[in-house]
Each structure stands twice: as structure tokens, then as C-alpha cells.
Design an enzyme around this catalytic site. Structure first.
Site, PDB file in Angstrom:
ATOM      1  N   SER A  66     -43.433  12.761  27.783  1.00 25.81           N
ATOM      2  CA  SER A  66     -43.670  13.543  29.000  1.00 25.81           C
ATOM      3  C   SER A  66     -44.689  12.832  29.887  1.00 25.81           C
ATOM      4  O   SER A  66     -45.563  12.114  29.384  1.00 25.81           O
ATOM      5  CB  SER A  66     -44.206  14.926  28.642  1.00 25.81           C
ATOM      6  OG  SER A  66     -43.277  15.639  27.858  1.00 25.81           O
TER       7      SER A  66
HETATM    8  N1  SAH Z   1     -44.020  16.007  23.148  1.00 24.75           N
HETATM    9  C1  SAH Z   1     -43.218  14.826  23.357  1.00 24.75           C
HETATM   10  C2  SAH Z   1     -42.130  15.074  24.367  1.00 24.75           C
HETATM   11  C3  SAH Z   1     -40.853  14.505  23.889  1.00 24.75           C
HETATM   12  S1  SAH Z   1     -39.399  14.978  24.744  1.00 24.75           S
HETATM   13  C4  SAH Z   1     -44.074  13.640  23.725  1.00 24.75           C
HETATM   14  O1  SAH Z   1     -45.255  13.824  24.070  1.00 24.75           O
HETATM   15  O2  SAH Z   1     -43.598  12.502  23.634  1.00 24.75           O
HETATM   16  C5  SAH Z   1     -38.833  16.364  23.797  1.00 24.75           C
HETATM   17  C6  SAH Z   1     -38.538  16.150  22.336  1.00 24.75           C
HETATM   18  O3  SAH Z   1     -37.993  17.372  21.828  1.00 24.75           O
HETATM   19  C7  SAH Z   1     -37.497  15.077  22.028  1.00 24.75           C
HETATM   20  O4  SAH Z   1     -38.045  14.159  21.120  1.00 24.75           O
HETATM   21  C8  SAH Z   1     -36.338  15.842  21.407  1.00 24.75           C
HETATM   22  O5  SAH Z   1     -35.655  15.126  20.396  1.00 24.75           O
HETATM   23  C9  SAH Z   1     -37.057  17.052  20.829  1.00 24.75           C
HETATM   24  N2  SAH Z   1     -36.226  18.222  20.592  1.00 24.75           N
HETATM   25  C10 SAH Z   1     -35.233  18.742  21.354  1.00 24.75           C
HETATM   26  N3  SAH Z   1     -34.682  19.822  20.767  1.00 24.75           N
HETATM   27  C11 SAH Z   1     -35.357  20.009  19.584  1.00 24.75           C
HETATM   28  C12 SAH Z   1     -35.256  20.950  18.511  1.00 24.75           C
HETATM   29  N4  SAH Z   1     -34.322  21.899  18.473  1.00 24.75           N
HETATM   30  N5  SAH Z   1     -36.128  20.837  17.482  1.00 24.75           N
HETATM   31  C13 SAH Z   1     -37.060  19.855  17.461  1.00 24.75           C
HETATM   32  N6  SAH Z   1     -37.188  18.941  18.435  1.00 24.75           N
HETATM   33  C14 SAH Z   1     -36.356  18.999  19.492  1.00 24.75           C
END
Ligand code: SAH
Length: 217
Positions: A66
């Protein structure tokens, strides 16, 4: 991996913090936490110049870290106090996880993509960060560890998962982007009592989708 956090990287991080302040982030605890986490360790080392820019950035498996403003804004809205128990959904790069740990929380973080889960599970401990990593579907939460004081969802949901509301402590706060695949609203929910929840809207945002199930390759 060779990890360097020298004057150049620290300088870029200071500038990132100044930009966040200019963009309206005034929460001192959040700014302080973000000034401590070497964000460039979460991005491919060849792309270090992008680490501190104001954009989300690819981290593999079609996911993104993000952008700094989003991390700061969500960290602010969640109103974390040291010692609280937090559930983060979407470990991704692990950057937001590190910020939550710098804010003094006990963190459980769930990721559904095996590759990202493994990468973050190696990287964060190398940096001295020790959250509880969970590989699984965030829609389930972590019932065995509930209730949580805070729940932070870092992927865009089409609706608010009931399972997660039930894992929130009374008085607890959940921050979750809710909308469609391209645009969501940043929603903050407070559990007022066992049966009552309040809801506030903090405007537009854009996250990768909150998807059901897990991915093993
Ligand atoms: N907090 C992260 C943001 C990553 S983007 C950072 O700082 O880098 C969002 C993430 O949510 C992705 O890695 C995606 O694979 C994960 N995601 C999406 N749906 C999900 C679910 N049902 N359970 C766990 N993770 C999920």
C-alpha cells in the site's frame, strides 16, 4: 539478503514523513512508527528508489504494498494503543505489519497467497519483527485468538464479513475498505456492545480485492 539502511535511505524516509505531514497526517505515534520502518526492505532491491514514493508498488503475486499515505491513514483510523491485540488481514509485503508492531501491538497477520506469506515470514523476523503469521483465508479471521481489540483489513471487500465483526472485542475498532473491485470507501466500525456496531465513512480509497480462499503456488 544484504539489508542496508544508511543515510541515503534514512533521508528518503524523512522526506516521506514530511510528505505525509503535508498531506494531513498529524498522528505523532503513526509518523514515529513509520519513521522507524525501513520501507525499502519490503521492495525488490533493484527498485529501491521507488520505495519511498507516494504510490502503491508491486510486490509479486499481482499484489501491491500500500502507498505510504494509505498505511498512515489506516494506522491512524485504527487508533492503536500499545499492548492491544490486532488482527491484520492481508500481510502482503509485511510493511503494514511492521508499522503495527512499531505502534506496540501484538499482531496476528493473515495472508492467502502462499508465496507472499512465506516471503513475509522470512523477512520480518530478519528485521526483528515477530508477529504471528497465519496462512489462510482472512474471511475466517482467527477464531481461536478472538476477541481482537482492533481488526485492520488491507484489501477491498464487497461487504463487511460477519465472521470478522464477531471477532471484534466490545469497544473494539475495525477499519475496512468496502466497495467494488476498483474503488472502495474507507469504513471504520466500532463495536458498541455485543449486538450494536457503529459505522463511519472516511472517503474514497483503492485496494486490491479481498478474495475468498487460499492460493498455494
Ligand atoms: N498490508 C499489505 C497490503 C498488501 S495488498 C502491505 O503493507 O504490503 C493486500 C493483501 O491482501 C494481498 O497480499 C492479498 O493477497 C491479501 N488478501 C486478499 N484477500 C485475502 C484474504 N481473503 N485473506 C488473506 N489475505 C488476503
Amino acid at each position: 539478503m544484504l539489508m542496508i539502511d544508511g543515510p541515503r535511505e534514512q533521508g528518503m524516509r524523512c522526506q516521506m514523513i514530511e510528505r505525509l505531514q503535508a498531506d494531513g497526517i498529524a498522528n505523532a505515534a503513526v509518523l514515529c512508527a513509520m519513521s522507524k520502518v525501513p520501507r525499502h526492505f519490503f521492495i525488490d532491491s533493484a527498485l529501491i528508489n521507488f520505495a519511498y514514493k507516494s504510490n502503491p508498488f508491486p510486490i509479486g503475486s499481482s499484489q501491491t504494498i500500500s502507498n505510504p499515505y494509505t498505511v498512515a491513514f489506516q494506522s491512524h483510523l485504527i487508533d492503536l494503543k500499545p499492548g492491544m491485540k490486532v488482527l491484520e488481514i492481508g500481510t502482503g509485503s509485511g510493511y503494514q505489519t511492521a508499522v503495527l508492531l512499531e505502534l506496540g501491538a501484538t499482531v496476528f497477520t493473515i495472508e492467502r497467497q502462499r508465496e507472499l506469506y512465506e516471503k513475509a515470514s522470512r523477512l520480518l523476523p530478519q528485521m526483528g519483527y515477530t508477529p504471528n503469521f497465519v496462512f489462510g483465508d482472512g474471511y475466517d479471521g482467527v477464531p481461536s485468538e478472538a476477541p481482537f481489540d482492533r481488526i485492520l483489513v488491507t484489501a477491498g471487500a464487497t461487504q463487511i464479513p460477519q465472521q470478522l465483526l464477531l471477532q471484534l472485542a466490545v469497544g473494539g475498532i475495525m477499519v475496512i475498505p468496502v466497495g467494488n473491485a476498483t474503488e472502495q470507501r474507507m469504513i471504520r466500525i466500532v463495536r458498541k456492545s455485543k449486538t450494536e456496531f457503529s459505522r463511519e465513512d472516511f472517503g474514497k480509497c483503492a485496494f486490491v480485492p479481498f478474495l475468498k480462499g487460499t492460493v498455494n503456488d
